[in-house]
Design a protein around this motif. Structure first.
Motif, PDB file in Angstrom:
ATOM      1  N   LYS A  26       0.724  -1.358   0.013  1.00 51.20           N
ATOM      2  CA  LYS A  26       0.018  -0.240   0.033  1.00 51.20           C
ATOM      3  C   LYS A  26       1.014   1.223   0.129  1.00 51.20           C
ATOM      4  CE  LYS A  26      -2.752   1.233   3.613  1.00 51.20           C
ATOM      5  NZ  LYS A  26      -3.759   1.249   4.399  1.00 51.20           N
ATOM      6  N   VAL A  27       1.817   1.346   0.741  1.00 54.00           N
ATOM      7  CA  VAL A  27       2.604   2.536   1.041  1.00 54.00           C
ATOM      8  C   VAL A  27       3.556   2.873  -0.129  1.00 54.00           C
ATOM      9  CG1 VAL A  27       2.825   2.631   3.380  1.00 54.00           C
ATOM     10  CG2 VAL A  27       4.457   1.539   2.360  1.00 54.00           C
ATOM     11  N   LEU A  28       3.530   1.945  -1.136  1.00 48.45           N
ATOM     12  CA  LEU A  28       4.118   2.249  -2.449  1.00 48.45           C
ATOM     13  C   LEU A  28       3.334   2.807  -3.600  1.00 48.45           C
ATOM     14  CD1 LEU A  28       6.818  -0.357  -2.726  1.00 48.45           C
ATOM     15  CD2 LEU A  28       7.201   1.719  -1.882  1.00 48.45           C
ATOM     16  N   GLN A  29       1.856   2.785  -3.623  1.00 52.15           N
ATOM     17  CA  GLN A  29       1.041   2.984  -4.208  1.00 52.15           C
ATOM     18  C   GLN A  29       1.394   4.500  -4.627  1.00 52.15           C
ATOM     19  OE1 GLN A  29      -1.717   0.935  -5.655  1.00 52.15           O
ATOM     20  NE2 GLN A  29      -0.993  -0.722  -4.438  1.00 52.15           N
ATOM     21  N   LEU A  36       3.037   6.878  -1.927  1.00 48.07           N
ATOM     22  CA  LEU A  36       2.399   7.444  -0.607  1.00 48.07           C
ATOM     23  C   LEU A  36       3.477   7.716   0.442  1.00 48.07           C
ATOM     24  CD1 LEU A  36      -0.620   5.182  -0.300  1.00 48.07           C
ATOM     25  CD2 LEU A  36      -0.657   7.828  -0.942  1.00 48.07           C
ATOM     26  N   LEU A  37       4.308   6.584   0.781  1.00 44.45           N
ATOM     27  CA  LEU A  37       5.220   6.781   1.639  1.00 44.45           C
ATOM     28  C   LEU A  37       6.207   7.872   1.478  1.00 44.45           C
ATOM     29  CD1 LEU A  37       6.793   5.945   4.675  1.00 44.45           C
ATOM     30  CD2 LEU A  37       7.461   4.046   3.165  1.00 44.45           C
ATOM     31  N   GLU A  38       6.777   8.126   0.216  1.00 45.73           N
ATOM     32  CA  GLU A  38       7.613   9.137   0.035  1.00 45.73           C
ATOM     33  C   GLU A  38       7.129  10.799   0.248  1.00 45.73           C
ATOM     34  OE1 GLU A  38       9.546   8.405  -3.929  1.00 45.73           O
ATOM     35  OE2 GLU A  38      10.882  10.328  -3.497  1.00 45.73           O
ATOM     36  N   HIS A  39       5.601  10.630   0.066  1.00 48.93           N
ATOM     37  CA  HIS A  39       5.027  11.870   0.348  1.00 48.93           C
ATOM     38  C   HIS A  39       5.241  12.178   1.882  1.00 48.93           C
ATOM     39  CE1 HIS A  39       3.074  13.012  -3.274  1.00 48.93           C
ATOM     40  NE2 HIS A  39       2.876  11.925  -3.501  1.00 48.93           N
ATOM     41  N   PRO A 108      -0.918  10.779   3.373  1.00 46.30           N
ATOM     42  CA  PRO A 108       0.059  11.338   2.702  1.00 46.30           C
ATOM     43  C   PRO A 108       0.111  13.201   2.564  1.00 46.30           C
ATOM     44  CG  PRO A 108      -1.367  10.488   0.995  1.00 46.30           C
ATOM     45  CD  PRO A 108      -1.818  10.309   2.590  1.00 46.30           C
ATOM     46  N   LEU A 109      -0.932  13.387   2.852  1.00 45.55           N
ATOM     47  CA  LEU A 109      -1.129  15.192   2.603  1.00 45.55           C
ATOM     48  C   LEU A 109      -1.113  15.959   3.909  1.00 45.55           C
ATOM     49  CD1 LEU A 109      -3.879  15.094  -0.241  1.00 45.55           C
ATOM     50  CD2 LEU A 109      -1.228  14.854  -0.141  1.00 45.55           C
ATOM     51  N   THR A 110      -0.435  15.351   5.235  1.00 44.65           N
ATOM     52  CA  THR A 110      -0.404  16.262   6.325  1.00 44.65           C
ATOM     53  C   THR A 110       0.435  17.172   5.863  1.00 44.65           C
ATOM     54  OG1 THR A 110      -0.903  14.410   7.496  1.00 44.65           O
ATOM     55  CG2 THR A 110      -0.133  16.127   8.805  1.00 44.65           C
ATOM     56  N   SER A 111       0.117  18.640   6.067  1.00 45.94           N
ATOM     57  CA  SER A 111       1.484  19.679   5.947  1.00 45.94           C
ATOM     58  C   SER A 111       2.092  19.737   7.038  1.00 45.94           C
ATOM     59  CB  SER A 111       0.552  21.098   5.979  1.00 45.94           C
ATOM     60  OG  SER A 111      -0.074  21.552   7.188  1.00 45.94           O
ATOM     61  N   SER A 112       3.478  20.583   6.730  1.00 51.23           N
ATOM     62  CA  SER A 112       4.408  20.794   7.698  1.00 51.23           C
ATOM     63  C   SER A 112       3.996  21.586   8.887  1.00 51.23           C
ATOM     64  CB  SER A 112       5.511  21.230   7.028  1.00 51.23           C
ATOM     65  OG  SER A 112       6.114  20.732   5.963  1.00 51.23           O
ATOM     66  N   SER A 113       2.990  22.425   8.713  1.00 49.59           N
ATOM     67  CA  SER A 113       2.733  23.416   9.502  1.00 49.59           C
ATOM     68  C   SER A 113       1.718  22.750  10.538  1.00 49.59           C
ATOM     69  CB  SER A 113       2.119  24.563   9.139  1.00 49.59           C
ATOM     70  OG  SER A 113       1.016  24.385   8.231  1.00 49.59           O
ATOM     71  N   GLU A 225      -5.974  16.615   5.376  1.00 53.35           N
ATOM     72  CA  GLU A 225      -4.661  16.187   5.892  1.00 53.35           C
ATOM     73  C   GLU A 225      -4.453  14.886   6.564  1.00 53.35           C
ATOM     74  OE1 GLU A 225      -2.103  19.481   7.481  1.00 53.35           O
ATOM     75  OE2 GLU A 225      -3.840  20.983   7.016  1.00 53.35           O
ATOM     76  N   ILE A 226      -5.485  14.726   7.209  1.00 52.27           N
ATOM     77  CA  ILE A 226      -5.596  13.433   8.029  1.00 52.27           C
ATOM     78  C   ILE A 226      -6.009  12.028   7.664  1.00 52.27           C
ATOM     79  CG2 ILE A 226      -5.591  14.834   9.983  1.00 52.27           C
ATOM     80  CD1 ILE A 226      -8.604  13.444  10.067  1.00 52.27           C
ATOM     81  N   LEU A 227      -6.614  12.422   6.378  1.00 56.85           N
ATOM     82  CA  LEU A 227      -7.100  11.383   5.558  1.00 56.85           C
ATOM     83  C   LEU A 227      -6.141   9.908   5.345  1.00 56.85           C
ATOM     84  CD1 LEU A 227      -9.861  13.149   3.315  1.00 56.85           C
ATOM     85  CD2 LEU A 227     -10.080  12.082   5.623  1.00 56.85           C
TER      86      LEU A 227
END
Ligand code: UD1
Ligand code: MG
Length: 458
Positions: A26-29, A36-39, A108-113, A225-227
């Motif tokens: 999954k994390v390589l999708q 995903l994991l790279e994000h 994958p989409l949590t922001s740095s802030s 961001e948490i999805l």
């Protein structure tokens, strides 16, 4: 936050992802062409951590080997016994007296802030901070249970919760930050005495409260961001969300987008001023777009430099090429790797150019193949011109001097040089170098045969 403490980030990525129905873990999708994991790792690195530790398991070495270019440590969780057990595997990589932030490899989409805000909750008076969110439909998530003063008491997993607990809409996103010494101590006392028989990371919240720790919470800036991604539907939804973020970034930089929902950015895009992008454009890899560039509908552009004022007309494909300022390319052109259009070049429909340099003001407007070629300045290449660069074994070069004029339907059999200012008569097959400033042609003379009759059907 306690500035003296180093930040360590642990990313949980050992889960199977059964619902993806895929051989790929999954994390390589991919999301916008990146796993995903790279994000998640890329976002983690923006927090300047001392170390990023990734806990992998399902899919075996495929995950670390695919992402071996990233500066992280890999720890294997041989059996997936729960999120608490997963974090435990990483703790030998995390020293005492540090801060540790837990992320999920499939979110994958949590922001740095959002993450920075969470980590900043830690300090003298707080050794545990949890990222929570209020959802209309909280089902499936762990619930945040607070006392009447609003203080966090514990987290209960959906499967373990009673109806009253399930009615709580504040959920655990799974992302949390803690002082590492406390984390190690709490993890050593969790058990798997629950409905799923797993070691829950979430049990550390109750343990922290028991030891009089003030547990703080913070919220993400946006809910997406948490999805997390569990199936292809959610992957597709997050891809749309990611693309909207990219489009909004370009809009905020002043780019005119004909439709922000019909643009795909799968890489790092740099843009100048007064850039206009029409619908259906796909930008991939590193694309740099200078001022006043127009990109027409349905172009596919990867790893390219587009110079100032260039116009890329509809349905053009550009890959690893440099489009010089003022050039007009397309519609329906294909510019392949190692091509440089120096300046003010005109490349028209159904023209393919590979590994070639086209000089200033030169035109190749219709139906041509130009490969392994150096085209000088102010050259005009007529419709249907082909450089025959390949003999079935080797590739050879064609050189076309400044100001040359190549008549339509000409084959230039490489290696061959066309002199500067030379004219090639239409329909020629040129196999030898041609003189500068002279007309060269190779076709036979036109004749008319008297008395010839068309064959008739018997
Ligand atoms: C977890 C939380 C829940 C939260 C939810 C948010 C626990 C016990 N529960 O539940 O409170 O609302 O996330 O999505 O933590 N993983 C491993 N090794 C394991 C188990 C999981 O690496 O042994 C990884 C998974 O790959 C995944 C993440 O940890 O990335 C979360 O695991 P998952 O099984 O999805 O936890 P949930 O049951 O969703
Ligand atoms: Mg989950």
């Amino acid at each position: 936050m306690d500035k003296a403490k180093d930040l360590y980030i642990v990313i949980l990525a050992a889960g199977k992802g059964t619902r993806m129905h895929s051989r790929l873990p999954k994390v390589l999708q991919p999301l916008a062409h990146l796993p995903l994991l790279e994000h998640v790792i890329n976002t983690a690195l923006t927090l300047s951590p001392k170390k990023v530790v990734v806990v992998y398991g399902h899919g075996g070495d495929l995950v670390p080997s695919r992402l071996s270019h990233l500066p992280v440590s890999w720890v294997e969780q041989k059996e997936q016994l729960g999120t608490g057990h997963a974090v435990q595997q990483a703790m030998p990589e995390v020293p005492l007296k540090a801060n540790v932030l837990i992320l999920y490899g499939d979110v994958p989409l949590t922001s740095s802030s959002t993450l920075t805000n969470l980590v900043h909750k830690l300090g003298e008076t707080c050794s545990l901070a949890v990222l929570t969110a209020i959802l209309d439909d909280p089902s499936g998530y762990g619930r945040i249970i607070r006392n009447s003063d609003g203080e966090v008491l514990y987290i209960i997993e959906h499967k373990d919760a009673n109806d009253e607990q399930r009615a709580v809409r504040e959920i655990n996103t799974g992302i949390l930050a803690a002082d590492s010494s406390s984390m190690a101590a709490w993890l050593s006392s969790i058990s798997n005495n629950n409905v799923q028989g797993e070691y829950y990371l979430t049990d550390i919240i109750g343990l922290a409260v028991e030891s009089k720790v003030n547990v703080k919470t913070s919220h993400p800036e946006s809910l997406w961001e948490i999805l997390g991604v569990n199936d292809k539907r959610q992957l597709a939804d997050l891809e749309r969300q990611y693309q909207l973020i990219q489009a909004n970034t370009l809009l905020s930089l002043g780019v005119t987008l004909r439709d922000p929902s019909r643009l795909e950015c799968r890489g790092e895009i740099q843009v100048g001023k007064d850039v206009e992008i029409d619908v259906g454009v796909v930008l991939e890899g590193k694309v740099s777009i200078a001022d006043n560039v127009y990109i027409g509908p349905y172009c596919h552009i990867s790893d390219a430099l587009i110079g100032e004022g260039a116009s890329i007309q509809s349905h053009t494909v550009i890959d690893k090429a440099n489009i010089g300022p003022g050039s007009i390319v397309g519609p329906f052109a294909r510019i392949r790797p190692e091509t440089v259009l120096v300046e003010n070049c005109h490349i028209g429909n159904f023209v393919e150019i590979k590994k070639s340099t086209v000089g200033k003001g030169s035109k190749i407007n219709h139906l041509s193949y130009i490969g392994d070629t150096e085209v000088g300045d102010k050259v005009n290449i007529g419709a249907g011109t082909i450089t025959c660069n390949y003999d079935g074994a080797n590739k050879y070069k064609t050189v076309i001097g400044d100001g040359a004029f190549i008549g339509s339907d000409t084959q230039l059999v490489a290696p061959v040089t066309i002199g500067a200012g030379a004219t090639i008569g239409a329909g020629s097959t040129i196999t030898k170098d041609t003189a500068a400033d002279k007309l060269t042609l190779s076709r036979s003379k036109q004749i008319t045969i008297d008395g010839w009759k068309r064959p008739e059907k018997k």
